[in-house]
Design a protein around this motif. Structure first.
Motif: not given
Length: 270
Positions: A152-156, A175-178
């Motif tokens: 998820s973090e890679a798509a922020v 794994e985390a919803d952002i």
């Protein structure tokens, strides 16, 4: 949006029972319809151009899921988005498999360009592919069909670009919803590792996002919070993906504000 606002949105869905018009894929129609019913909303699957104008006039939101695209359905999706714009209704775009083929990528971008009030809900690889070169990302993200190969973090950064470019909100599932909006980002750490093993789980989140958008939450946060907590509860009672799918509907149906607030793992950042 704080936890009290999320629970208020859940209560609003159950009180107002908004009609959510879905143009979605063959694989998940049953899943998403049952998910909407379990949370208290009213689903309708409409794919005929002959009735879309009539249906969109009294629907609360439009969910467009491109999971099984073809030329005829794409034309209907774009027509439905134009109708949603005319009636000032929110549009949820689920760019399933964006990046896996040029058809999916181009279709997703056309829909995003057309919608006035837009929420994008996708996995990290789909979000990166949808943003493409505009966010400094490769058009072909790490995507294997509809499965995300990116965290998820890679798509922020890609999500931030989409917010700026389309004036949308973006929900990155993983794994985390952002949740990324013009006002900042919120991370949710609910859910369970078993959830990706049930087909259409992200599609269910997109459908729920439509229900919450119909009652005023156009960020996507309330839907992600509700499904994440319900998924945790369902997993505690499940031996595997088959029983998880059944238990999830029960968990959505039984979820109350107290349980939601107690279990919610939310971290805001601006």
């Amino acid at each position: 949006m704080n936890t009290q606002t999320i629970t208020a949105a859940l209560n609003a869905v159950r009180e107002q029972k908004p009609l959510v018009l879905n143009i979605t894929n063959y694989v998940v129609m049953n899943n998403t319809a049952n998910g909407l019913l379990a949370i208290g909303a009213s689903p309708i699957m409409a794919h005929s151009r002959d009735e879309l104008a009539e249906m969109m006039a009294f629907s609360g939101a439009l969910v467009v899921n491109i999971g099984t695209p073809d030329r005829i359905w794409i034309e209907r999706m774009l027509f439905a988005v134009e109708l949603a714009n005319f009636h000032c209704k929110p549009v949820v775009l689920d760019p399933v498999g964006c990046g896996a083929s040029s058809l999916r990528t181009e279709t997703s971008r056309r829909i995003a360009e057309t919608a006035n009030c837009l929420i994008i809900r996708g996995n990290a690889s789909e979000i990166i592919a949808l943003a493409g070169a505009g966010a400094g990302a490769e058009t072909a993200a790490n995507n294997k069909g509809v499965d995300a190969l990116d965290a998820s973090e890679a798509a922020v950064e890609a999500a931030r670009y989409l917010v700026r470019h389309y004036g949308s909100s973006v929900v990155i599932s993983g794994e985390a919803d952002i949740i990324v909006t013009k006002d900042g980002e919120i991370r949710l750490y609910n859910g369970h590792v078993m959830m990706p093993f049930v087909t259409g789980m992200g599609c269910t989140l997109s459908a729920l996002t439509g229900a919450f958008a119909a009652v005023g939450d156009t960020t996507g946060l309330a839907a992600a919070a509700v499904l994440g907590v319900a998924g945790e509860i369902a997993a505690e009672q499940s031996a595997g993906p088959g029983s998880l799918q059944l238990n999830l509907l029960d968990a959505l149906y039984r979820l109350d504000a107290e349980t939601l607030m107690r279990r919610l793992k939310l971290t805001p950042s601006n």
